[in-house]
Design a protein around this motif. Sequence first.
Motif, PDB file in Angstrom:
ATOM      1  N   GLY A  68       0.783  -1.225   0.000  1.00  0.00           N
ATOM      2  CA  GLY A  68       0.000   0.000   0.000  1.00  0.00           C
ATOM      3  C   GLY A  68       0.810   1.268   0.000  1.00  0.00           C
ATOM      4  O   GLY A  68       0.403   2.283   0.562  1.00  0.00           O
ATOM      5  N   GLY A  69       2.016   1.230  -0.599  1.00  0.00           N
ATOM      6  CA  GLY A  69       2.842   2.429  -0.616  1.00  0.00           C
ATOM      7  C   GLY A  69       3.486   2.749   0.706  1.00  0.00           C
ATOM      8  O   GLY A  69       3.925   3.874   0.928  1.00  0.00           O
ATOM      9  N   VAL A  70       3.565   1.770   1.612  1.00  0.00           N
ATOM     10  CA  VAL A  70       4.165   1.986   2.933  1.00  0.00           C
ATOM     11  C   VAL A  70       5.205   0.901   3.153  1.00  0.00           C
ATOM     12  O   VAL A  70       4.906  -0.301   3.113  1.00  0.00           O
ATOM     13  N   ALA A  71       6.447   1.326   3.382  1.00  0.00           N
ATOM     14  CA  ALA A  71       7.523   0.415   3.762  1.00  0.00           C
ATOM     15  C   ALA A  71       7.712   0.508   5.266  1.00  0.00           C
ATOM     16  O   ALA A  71       7.824   1.615   5.820  1.00  0.00           O
ATOM     17  N   ARG A  72       7.747  -0.649   5.908  1.00  0.00           N
ATOM     18  CA  ARG A  72       7.764  -0.658   7.367  1.00  0.00           C
ATOM     19  C   ARG A  72       8.819  -1.656   7.864  1.00  0.00           C
ATOM     20  O   ARG A  72       8.927  -2.778   7.354  1.00  0.00           O
ATOM     21  N   LEU A  73       9.567  -1.213   8.863  1.00  0.00           N
ATOM     22  CA  LEU A  73      10.512  -2.079   9.566  1.00  0.00           C
ATOM     23  C   LEU A  73      10.131  -2.082  11.030  1.00  0.00           C
ATOM     24  O   LEU A  73      10.054  -1.019  11.663  1.00  0.00           O
ATOM     25  N   VAL A  74       9.878  -3.271  11.570  1.00  0.00           N
ATOM     26  CA  VAL A  74       9.461  -3.417  12.965  1.00  0.00           C
ATOM     27  C   VAL A  74      10.545  -4.164  13.713  1.00  0.00           C
ATOM     28  O   VAL A  74      10.961  -5.259  13.295  1.00  0.00           O
ATOM     29  N   LEU A  75      11.022  -3.572  14.803  1.00  0.00           N
ATOM     30  CA  LEU A  75      11.964  -4.213  15.715  1.00  0.00           C
ATOM     31  C   LEU A  75      11.194  -4.514  16.995  1.00  0.00           C
ATOM     32  O   LEU A  75      11.017  -3.642  17.853  1.00  0.00           O
ATOM     33  N   PRO A  76      10.698  -5.763  17.140  1.00  0.00           N
ATOM     34  CA  PRO A  76       9.755  -6.039  18.245  1.00  0.00           C
ATOM     35  C   PRO A  76      10.387  -6.055  19.620  1.00  0.00           C
ATOM     36  O   PRO A  76       9.701  -5.818  20.594  1.00  0.00           O
ATOM     37  N   HIS A  77      11.689  -6.348  19.710  1.00  0.00           N
ATOM     38  CA  HIS A  77      12.317  -6.432  21.039  1.00  0.00           C
ATOM     39  C   HIS A  77      13.677  -5.759  20.934  1.00  0.00           C
ATOM     40  O   HIS A  77      14.672  -6.366  20.522  1.00  0.00           O
ATOM     41  N   LEU A  78      13.710  -4.471  21.294  1.00  0.00           N
ATOM     42  CA  LEU A  78      14.918  -3.684  21.105  1.00  0.00           C
ATOM     43  C   LEU A  78      16.024  -4.110  22.054  1.00  0.00           C
ATOM     44  O   LEU A  78      15.780  -4.504  23.208  1.00  0.00           O
ATOM     45  N   ALA A  79      17.234  -4.050  21.548  1.00  0.00           N
ATOM     46  CA  ALA A  79      18.446  -4.185  22.354  1.00  0.00           C
ATOM     47  C   ALA A  79      19.433  -3.143  21.842  1.00  0.00           C
ATOM     48  O   ALA A  79      19.254  -2.557  20.757  1.00  0.00           O
ATOM     49  N   LYS A  80      20.481  -2.918  22.608  1.00  0.00           N
ATOM     50  CA  LYS A  80      21.459  -1.915  22.179  1.00  0.00           C
ATOM     51  C   LYS A  80      22.184  -2.342  20.913  1.00  0.00           C
ATOM     52  O   LYS A  80      22.758  -1.498  20.217  1.00  0.00           O
ATOM     53  N   ASP A  81      22.135  -3.639  20.595  1.00  0.00           N
ATOM     54  CA  ASP A  81      22.684  -4.089  19.315  1.00  0.00           C
ATOM     55  C   ASP A  81      21.941  -3.478  18.140  1.00  0.00           C
ATOM     56  O   ASP A  81      22.476  -3.388  17.026  1.00  0.00           O
ATOM     57  N   ASP A  82      20.669  -3.066  18.355  1.00  0.00           N
ATOM     58  CA  ASP A  82      19.864  -2.505  17.272  1.00  0.00           C
ATOM     59  C   ASP A  82      20.156  -1.033  17.016  1.00  0.00           C
ATOM     60  O   ASP A  82      19.602  -0.450  16.075  1.00  0.00           O
ATOM     61  N   GLU A  83      20.980  -0.398  17.841  1.00  0.00           N
ATOM     62  CA  GLU A  83      21.276   1.015  17.636  1.00  0.00           C
ATOM     63  C   GLU A  83      22.150   1.187  16.410  1.00  0.00           C
ATOM     64  O   GLU A  83      23.060   0.396  16.153  1.00  0.00           O
ATOM     65  N   GLY A  84      21.862   2.217  15.650  1.00  0.00           N
ATOM     66  CA  GLY A  84      22.678   2.485  14.479  1.00  0.00           C
ATOM     67  C   GLY A  84      21.937   3.345  13.475  1.00  0.00           C
ATOM     68  O   GLY A  84      20.820   3.809  13.703  1.00  0.00           O
ATOM     69  N   LEU A  85      22.602   3.542  12.318  1.00  0.00           N
ATOM     70  CA  LEU A  85      22.038   4.349  11.243  1.00  0.00           C
ATOM     71  C   LEU A  85      21.279   3.422  10.304  1.00  0.00           C
ATOM     72  O   LEU A  85      21.865   2.539   9.670  1.00  0.00           O
ATOM     73  N   TYR A  86      19.968   3.604  10.212  1.00  0.00           N
ATOM     74  CA  TYR A  86      19.119   2.762   9.380  1.00  0.00           C
ATOM     75  C   TYR A  86      18.862   3.473   8.058  1.00  0.00           C
ATOM     76  O   TYR A  86      18.534   4.681   8.033  1.00  0.00           O
ATOM     77  N   THR A  87      18.997   2.714   6.980  1.00  0.00           N
ATOM     78  CA  THR A  87      18.827   3.256   5.641  1.00  0.00           C
ATOM     79  C   THR A  87      17.800   2.422   4.895  1.00  0.00           C
ATOM     80  O   THR A  87      17.839   1.185   4.937  1.00  0.00           O
ATOM     81  N   LEU A  88      16.903   3.105   4.205  1.00  0.00           N
ATOM     82  CA  LEU A  88      15.931   2.459   3.325  1.00  0.00           C
ATOM     83  C   LEU A  88      16.272   2.844   1.891  1.00  0.00           C
ATOM     84  O   LEU A  88      16.354   4.028   1.555  1.00  0.00           O
ATOM     85  N   ARG A  89      16.479   1.808   1.045  1.00  0.00           N
ATOM     86  CA  ARG A  89      16.756   2.039  -0.368  1.00  0.00           C
ATOM     87  C   ARG A  89      15.617   1.449  -1.179  1.00  0.00           C
ATOM     88  O   ARG A  89      15.238   0.296  -0.996  1.00  0.00           O
ATOM     89  N   VAL A  90      15.069   2.282  -2.076  1.00  0.00           N
ATOM     90  CA  VAL A  90      13.969   1.871  -2.952  1.00  0.00           C
ATOM     91  C   VAL A  90      14.461   1.986  -4.389  1.00  0.00           C
ATOM     92  O   VAL A  90      15.000   3.034  -4.794  1.00  0.00           O
ATOM     93  N   TYR A  91      14.276   0.923  -5.155  1.00  0.00           N
ATOM     94  CA  TYR A  91      14.754   0.879  -6.538  1.00  0.00           C
ATOM     95  C   TYR A  91      13.615   1.293  -7.474  1.00  0.00           C
ATOM     96  O   TYR A  91      12.490   0.811  -7.348  1.00  0.00           O
ATOM     97  N   SER A  92      13.925   2.195  -8.410  1.00  0.00           N
ATOM     98  CA  SER A  92      12.938   2.685  -9.366  1.00  0.00           C
ATOM     99  C   SER A  92      13.623   2.907 -10.700  1.00  0.00           C
ATOM    100  O   SER A  92      14.823   2.650 -10.858  1.00  0.00           O
TER     101      SER A  92
END
Length: 1533
Positions: A331-355
Amino acid sequence: MILSSQVLSRPSCCRIALTCNSARRSLCEGDMSEVSSQQESHRIPHSCCQRPRKSSSKSVTQVQAQATEAMAEPAYTIPVFRQRHVARTTEETEETEEYQRVTTKVEKGLAAIQEELRRIRTATKTQVDNLAIEKEVKQMMYKKVDLDEIPRLPDFIVALRPHTVWEKTPVKLFCTVLGNPRPIVKWYKGGVPVDPLSAPGKYRIESKYGVHSLIISRCAVSDTAEYSAVASNAYGTATSAATVIVRRGTGGGWSSQIGLVPHLTEIHPSKLEVSLVECFPVTFGVEGESASLVCTMVVVPDLPNLPPVVQWYRDDKPLKLGHLAETSMRGGVARLVLPHLAKDDEGLYTLRVYSKDGTSEHCAYLFVSDAPTLAAGAPGAPMSIKAYDINSEYVLVAWRPPNTVNEAPISGYFVDRCEVGSDAWVQCNDAPVKVCKYPVHGLKVGHRYHFRVRAVNSAGISRPSRKSESVTALDTTEDERLQGSHEGVLSAPGQVVASRNTKSSVFVQWEAPRHAQGLMGYYIDGRAVGTKEWFPCNHKPFKLNRFVVHGLTPGESYVFRVQAVNVFGLSDESQESSPVEVESALATPSAPYGICMLSCDGSSMTVAWKSPKRCGGSKITAYYVDRRDADTLVWKEVNAGAIADRVCTVDNLTEGTFYEFKVQAANIAGVGLPSAPSYPMKCEAWTTEQPGPAYDLTFSEVRSHSLVLVWKAPVYTGASAVSGYFVDMAKKGSCEWATLNQNAIAHRYLQVTDLEEGESYVFRVRTVNAHGIGKPSMVTEAVCARLPPGTKEIVAGVDEETGDIFLSLEASDISATSDFVWSKNYKPIGECPRIAVTTKGRTSRLSFINPDKDDLGRYSVVVTDTDGVSASHTLTEDALNAMLELSQAIRNPVVPLKHGLNYEVLEKGHVRFWVQAVKISPSLSYRFVVNDKEVTSGEGHKMSHDVATGVIQMIVDNFTRASEGTYTVQIHDGKAKAQSSLVLVGDVFLAAVKEAEFQRREYVRKQGAHFSEALNFVVTEDCTVMLACKLANVKKETTFHWYKEDAEVLPESPPSVMSGACALPIPLFSRKDQGVYKAVVGDERGKDTSTFDISGQVFDDIINAIARNAGESASDIVLQCTPEGIRLQCYMNYYTEEMKTVWKHKESKIASSEKMRIGGTSEMAWMQVCDPSDREKGLYTLEIYDGVKTHSRTFDLSGQAYTDAYEEYLRLKAAAFAEKNRGRVMGGLPDVVTIMEQKSLSLTCTVWGEPTPEVTWFKNEQEVASNEHTRITFDGGKFASMVINQVTPEDSGKYSINVRNKYGGEFVEITVSVYRPGDKIPEAKLGQPKMATPVVTPGRPKSPTPPSKTPTRKSPTRAPKSPTSAPKAKSPTRAPKSPTPKSPTEAPKSPTPAPKSPTTTPKSPAEAPKSPTPAPKSPTTTPKSPAEAPKSPTPAPKSPPSTPKSPTPAVKSPTPAPKSPTPAPKSPTPAPKSPTPAPKSPATTPLSPGVKSPTPSAKAPTAPPKSPSSSPARSVKSPTPSRLVKSPTPARK
């Protein structure tokens, strides 16, 4: 030859030179537009440079000048060749010399040649011009008319055509239009202009090669509408319209349509157009919680089965998906869910879409902070657990240490292991390991393991880290090994530099440590300037030496430090950075917007615009305006110099031409982006009489339900002055405008109220003058009615030091370029000597200088360069006067008093005079003056003060009538003074003296036994009212007494004084219990008294408490039938008529009347419907109000319930009528007669019955016939007599009279004893009155079943004694109170005795003991009327054995009566006390449960017959069949 050849070549050379110069000139002229456009990106603001902005025309002039100079140069110049420095041959030397000689000769004739060439060029140009003119004349003579040069209206060559498309598919509308000048095309949807910016990616408007198109990228059902293209130029307007229908696929139809979509190849992402719309921001999370990163996009075409390809990265590495990271794209929505956060999940998150345009990407940082620790001060959990050197003997586990900012240093780590598939964790090391790696031994070969680590410090153990990936304990040929590092922690990082980044972030960079081998990353800590607490900026080591710290407070200053991390822990902290204020980095401003035309006179136009939404970190110093004709593409500068205002008048325009404008803003960083071109504006003089539009509409004070709209007056006023304004409002996306003000307002602001929270609105303003309403202003941007976070309001106050009255606002958001703009009544306050504005940090203060009534009004402040931070405050006269008083007090130093001089009566009768100041110092001095005489601290007076509370006091030990007068306290605290007085005279003084004496008495009273709590009432569960009190200081000798109205009350149980609490129960509370109750406690030390007046409101409170208990215990309403009607009864713990009870029939209140009788007993409330009919059917409700709550019980008297009850009522009514009219003996016969022989015995009685009864006399159960010895008479149907002449001993025996008619009757026994003279008088024996049953018995209807749930509380009244033990009978002439014939003995309150047990059966009247009481005094008394049921002093005959015992008590007989040969059977159930007052009718007594007959049982004179009708003379039927009657009162213990 050489000379001539050279000369011949010169003209060609000249031509070549001319051609080159002409080409350069044309090239320069052709590049003018390009040079002009390039100048736009290199403009310098006027404030930054003293000279004005360089114009592109200047550059063109320079180029033209250079071209002219080039053309004026000699056409050909002989170059002077350089000498060659190489060896030459003799031949070469000769050739050179020859060449030089020829050159010398040529140079001599050069001037003449150039002059000739100039002459030839001029002549050639003249000839060419003449030829061109001749040619042009000839062409015009024979030229045809060109239609393209004729002005013409717009005309659609290719019109729009309708389309029907499926949902979520694109559609393209196109048309071709011609006209001269070139028309401007605008697109409309349902009459509303299509704005591509309103829905980014939704609409795209194109215009290429004369073809105009509107592309709707993703159609929805809401896009179904009529679309139109409107083409306009200076000569007119043309319109083309078409309908677009968007259908939604359903069921198989939609599936079939999906099949029509062309199948894309495997490289389908390259065929999609993707535009990112809303992207996830910097996110902050906590360990253990969840986080969701969402990005919305527009995909063209958007097909459900072909979504775009997206990829997620963390720290530039592809994110591994699984249960810890879940992604979706629909539906035109890209979603990333991290259900159980830990400090390992900290960082720079990037979303790349190909067109098809490549890749679109967005990145933002996710911060994960430590979860709350298990113990205070414990460290955070380690992270990045990984296994290295995996083999069958051991596995090397390594991790990264947590950041410790304010916690104690980490002393070591524990490593745990767990086999895959198990939840049992085993600690691997007994003692904490100090480095961030540990070899785990003792693993089972081939088994898979997870590992985790816990950190330890002096405060405790951290939470466990996230478990590592599973590893198998096997020898492998290839595994990852941990790289070695030098021993020990790293050195501290070098210099740390922090710089501005955004409004809430700072860019921090630092130098790496000198030896960075084994570096895992860095931890960055921050601290606000002025505080000591450091906070972690990241929770996972960051590998680069630069980092952006997010989540900072705008306007605050911070310092930062850095630590390096390796396996041995954290390095020392670096040096702190220099303080940096959180502000946006410098950048050029964003584009202005909202360009509109304010006025036009035919040759000039006045335009205005709105300032950019982002100023770029510095103030906007200039604006630059460009314009162009609507049918050209070349922009021209309007102003070379800077414009400070947002209004500009553009001159030198051509009337009738459409123009477009664009604006650029400039700040210290340079010139920003240009605005979008305005809509084409026609240069046409405004001549209307109505005014032009208002402009610069702005919002302030946006709240959840209100906002303030401010605007500026129109530039064009029309034919008369502006008189007012109308404000229109509409919801976003709606075309329905609502005018907010009915009458035009003169001021240029309006507070809009009653907005819906969360709804977006747009506004416009219409100007009014004497000639009408002018053009509306440009519609504002949509504004959402929502309270901005952190919003604060203006505070009015008085400066505590200077006494200045001020208005202050602390801004929740501010930037370096923000200004606080104060206004009064929404007009900016300029330089004013009455007002001073000061700003410090986030706070701005407007101070008044000598304020008065002229300063009243509404003050507002707007903080520029923020997201709408603004507030207002209305200064009223009352508020100003209050602040003036406070200001006067501050400026004239006085000791501010919180409370003036007051007094308080203390224990023992001491009086405390006190005053409280707001603030006092230890150097305070004061004195008390009483009646103009200073009082010093000493005997009888004690003075003191408390600096902390500001209290100054004086305690007078002996306060008497001589203490009357004026009390004054004088206070000195530095320069401040204060004085307060208290006048204690008259009634006020007498009240104080009285209170002091009372407190002295109270003190004396409490020395002995006394009441700690005075009398009060409590209502128990069984509705007994308890008067309770509590005692103190008692002993064994202490006595306690109760009194009511000064009469002592002796409770059943004596009061327990030593328990400290006494209570007096008042059962069956009613109005008779009103009065004054008193409790007295005392001993040799004295006595104390407590009184309680039960009357008025207190009585009502008690009744309400009883009603509350009764209402909660009330049972369901039950039905009971009586001969008079149908009775509804509700049982409860206690009922009294003082309770507020209401009976309702069909929601209508019932008043007690002959038809509807209302009453009750101590155990129930009842309501009786007399002589019921169908009108009395319906729902009945009993409401009990307890002062707070209404308790209701209902009963539906309708349907079968009413039918059964009505039949039972008819049966009882018939039985009562029979009982009333049966034959009976009214009186006159004794029970026992003792007579001497030869005397005459006369037995005479009065009988009654309707119809007249038959009378029969019996002797020893044998009928007596009238003869000379025994004469029987019956006179007038009333008087029956039997006379025995000269009695003999044979006449002794048991005589009886039987009186009966068709309704029944009764017989009375008389024992006659004849004795001879001289014999002993025989002992008298009682006779037994007996009653016959009625002849006619109605059929048995069904009777309602009594309620199964009954109150268990015992009856509050005492049970009456057995009827055989009743005292002497009263005269039968009194009106009977009971519905049954009353005994001559004293009757109890209830006609039926209350049994002690539900199974107890009262004894038969035949077993009653003998009574020595004499015969009644009036045996011949007759009833007053036939309707009354007089008491019967004669015993009634016993009924047959089949008739149960009557609840009516048996009457004692003065003479002995023989027992009946057949005893009466016992009643199966007891007859409890009747709950209703006795009505006049003798047969209306309701029956108790199990009592089957309301009439007394009677024995037959002879053996009992099998049938009641077998012997009508001896056995008469009972008026009420025993098996049909049910009791109104359930049996109770």
